[in-house]
Write a protein that holds these residues in place. Structure first.
Motif, PDB file in Angstrom:
ATOM      1  N   ALA A 111      11.371   2.959   0.403  1.00 22.80           N
ATOM      2  CA  ALA A 111      10.302   2.093   0.917  1.00 22.80           C
ATOM      3  C   ALA A 111       8.946   2.477   0.339  1.00 22.80           C
ATOM      4  CB  ALA A 111      10.268   2.157   2.442  1.00 22.80           C
ATOM      5  N   VAL A 112       8.698   3.766   0.219  1.00 24.94           N
ATOM      6  CA  VAL A 112       7.423   4.219  -0.342  1.00 24.94           C
ATOM      7  C   VAL A 112       7.335   3.874  -1.823  1.00 24.94           C
ATOM      8  CG1 VAL A 112       5.949   6.217  -0.794  1.00 24.94           C
ATOM      9  CG2 VAL A 112       7.200   6.050   1.368  1.00 24.94           C
ATOM     10  N   ARG A 113       8.405   4.076  -2.552  1.00 24.25           N
ATOM     11  CA  ARG A 113       8.387   3.756  -3.981  1.00 24.25           C
ATOM     12  C   ARG A 113       8.187   2.254  -4.185  1.00 24.25           C
ATOM     13  NH1 ARG A 113      13.087   5.719  -5.368  1.00 24.25           N
ATOM     14  NH2 ARG A 113      12.274   7.780  -5.857  1.00 24.25           N
ATOM     15  N   LEU A 143       4.599  -2.393  -5.857  1.00 24.09           N
ATOM     16  CA  LEU A 143       3.882  -3.630  -5.541  1.00 24.09           C
ATOM     17  C   LEU A 143       2.370  -3.418  -5.627  1.00 24.09           C
ATOM     18  CD1 LEU A 143       5.862  -5.251  -2.570  1.00 24.09           C
ATOM     19  CD2 LEU A 143       6.230  -5.458  -5.034  1.00 24.09           C
ATOM     20  N   GLU A 144       1.906  -2.265  -5.201  1.00 26.53           N
ATOM     21  CA  GLU A 144       0.479  -1.958  -5.304  1.00 26.53           C
ATOM     22  C   GLU A 144       0.037  -1.941  -6.771  1.00 26.53           C
ATOM     23  OE1 GLU A 144      -1.780   1.040  -2.659  1.00 26.53           O
ATOM     24  OE2 GLU A 144      -1.350   2.143  -4.506  1.00 26.53           O
ATOM     25  N   SER A 145       0.843  -1.369  -7.625  1.00 18.96           N
ATOM     26  CA  SER A 145       0.519  -1.341  -9.052  1.00 18.96           C
ATOM     27  C   SER A 145       0.482  -2.743  -9.644  1.00 18.96           C
ATOM     28  CB  SER A 145       1.550  -0.495  -9.813  1.00 18.96           C
ATOM     29  OG  SER A 145       1.438   0.871  -9.491  1.00 18.96           O
ATOM     30  N   SER A 158       0.847  -1.189   0.000  1.00 22.59           N
ATOM     31  CA  SER A 158       0.000   0.000   0.000  1.00 22.59           C
ATOM     32  C   SER A 158       0.882   1.239   0.000  1.00 22.59           C
ATOM     33  CB  SER A 158      -0.912   0.016   1.233  1.00 22.59           C
ATOM     34  OG  SER A 158      -1.489   1.290   1.417  1.00 22.59           O
ATOM     35  N   ALA A 159       0.828   1.988  -1.084  1.00 23.40           N
ATOM     36  CA  ALA A 159       1.632   3.205  -1.175  1.00 23.40           C
ATOM     37  C   ALA A 159       1.225   4.211  -0.103  1.00 23.40           C
ATOM     38  CB  ALA A 159       1.484   3.820  -2.564  1.00 23.40           C
ATOM     39  N   SER A 193       0.082   9.943  -7.038  1.00 21.93           N
ATOM     40  CA  SER A 193       0.341  11.244  -6.454  1.00 21.93           C
ATOM     41  C   SER A 193       0.766  11.116  -5.002  1.00 21.93           C
ATOM     42  CB  SER A 193      -0.921  12.123  -6.538  1.00 21.93           C
ATOM     43  OG  SER A 193      -1.998  11.514  -5.860  1.00 21.93           O
ATOM     44  N   THR A 194       1.159   9.898  -4.585  1.00 20.88           N
ATOM     45  CA  THR A 194       1.574   9.699  -3.195  1.00 20.88           C
ATOM     46  C   THR A 194       2.767  10.569  -2.887  1.00 20.88           C
ATOM     47  OG1 THR A 194       0.804   7.432  -3.309  1.00 20.88           O
ATOM     48  CG2 THR A 194       2.302   7.986  -1.517  1.00 20.88           C
TER      49      THR A 194
END
Length: 346
Positions: A309-311, A316-318, A104-105, A341-342
């Motif tokens: 970590a965010v990227r 993975l979410e995509s 989850s981004a 847009s995270t």
């Protein structure tokens, strides 16, 4: 370095990866001091504590309350990473969390933001990134050894094992993408640009319980460099990547999990010429926990770990969005992922 100068660290969960790899590395790191391990099962905590010479704590909350612990390592099942990383950060602890942190981004961005606001280190534990063999590959690419990079191919697959293992539990967020696929996707981050995105994805789900057992992902960056990532939990063992360019190809055969005494080999192929180097052994887990220790002590060393970590969570979410689930199969598995847009705290 005295005990007072070392960062006191606690472990949330007596997991196998902690027992075999990470905690032995923590003990070898001169900037860290292992204080305690927590488990919901007292016997597990005691066994772990006796093995590594630290205190045993029953319950994760009790460990987070301790003032002699400034950082925590979280090797819990994937489904518990977000909850306990958040709890640890809010308790004022630096956090080293096992991969995969989350798919989850938004959740990853929230954790990164909390860490930034509280002045804490927050790092996802991809130990392979710290092995020196990848530095050699990057040097060869920078020196023009393969011309202009065009394609990364990366594969990580392991044979099927005991079905009771957490890696096969959909409820605990196991599955091929989070267990093995995360490695080649993370390698794509290492060699492609910061604007990397997922173009297509396919996951193969087990009919019985819906756990994903294999998959393939196609990624690209803004310069048109692509990455083909293949992975699985029901395969002959494979653990490799290659970077293919306009004039040659670099191959790494033991890319993600080389033992600390393994001298890895990097192969360069240009036309009819092949050159191979046997590199020095490197303890990637020690180097990883040392990087975490540096981030705990130096605010300047923290930001990049949270951004990465965010990227990774966004990628993975995509993959999951494009591949679909057993309940909701994707109609267009080769469609282009939407722009995200995270916000990544910088």
């Amino acid at each position: 370095m005295s005990d007072a100068e070392r960062t006191g660290i606690g472990v949330l969960g007596a997991a196998d990866i902690a027992w075999r790899r990470t905690v032995p590395a923590l003990l070898r790191c001169p900037r860290l001091r292992l204080v305690a391990v927590a488990s919901r099962t007292p016997d597990k905590a005691r066994t772990f504590a006796e093995r590594f010479g630290c205190e045993a704590v029953t319950g994760y909350e009790r460990l987070l309350e301790r003032e002699d612990i400034q950082a925590v390592y979280i090797p819990l099942p994937n489904a518990l990473h977000e909850q306990w990383a958040d709890a640890a950060l809010r308790a004022g602890k630096h956090v080293l969390v096992e991969k995969s942190l989350t798919a989850s981004a938004a959740a990853a961005a929230d954790l990164a933001r909390t860490a930034q606001e509280r002045g804490l280190a927050f790092m996802e534990n991809f130990a392979f990134l710290h092995h020196t063999q990848h530095e050699r590959v990057r040097e060869l690419i920078a020196d023009g050894a393969i011309g202009t990079p065009r394609v990364l191919t990366a594969s990580f697959g392991i044979p099927r094992a005991d079905g009771a293992l957490i890696r096969y539990s959909r409820e605990l967020a196991g599955g091929a993408l989070r267990e093995t696929g995360c490695y080649p996707v993370r390698a794509a981050q290492l060699f492609l640009g910061a604007d990397i995105e997922v173009l297509g994805a396919r996951l193969r789900y087990e009919e019985a319980d819906g756990c994903d057992m294999a998959g393939s992902v196609l990624l690209a960056d803004g310069a048109g460099v692509t990455a083909q990532c293949d992975f699985g939990l029901d395969h002959a063992y494979r653990n490799t990547y290659a970077v293919w360019g306009s004039e040659g190809r670099i191959e790494v055969e033991w890319a993600f999990t080389p033992p600390p005494d393994k001298r890895p080999q990097v192969c360069l192929r240009r036309g009819d010429h092949t050159e191979q180097w046997t590199l020095p052994a490197a303890d990637q887990f020690l180097r990883a926990v040392s990087a975490f220790a540096e981030a705990c002590a130096d605010p300047a060393a923290r930001a990049s770990h949270a951004v990465d970590a965010v990227r990774q969570a966004s990628l993975l979410e995509s993959v999951l969005e494009l591949a679909g689930t057993p309940e909701a199969p994707a109609r267009n598995r080769l469609g282009r992922a939407g722009t995200r847009s995270t916000h990544v705290p910088g």
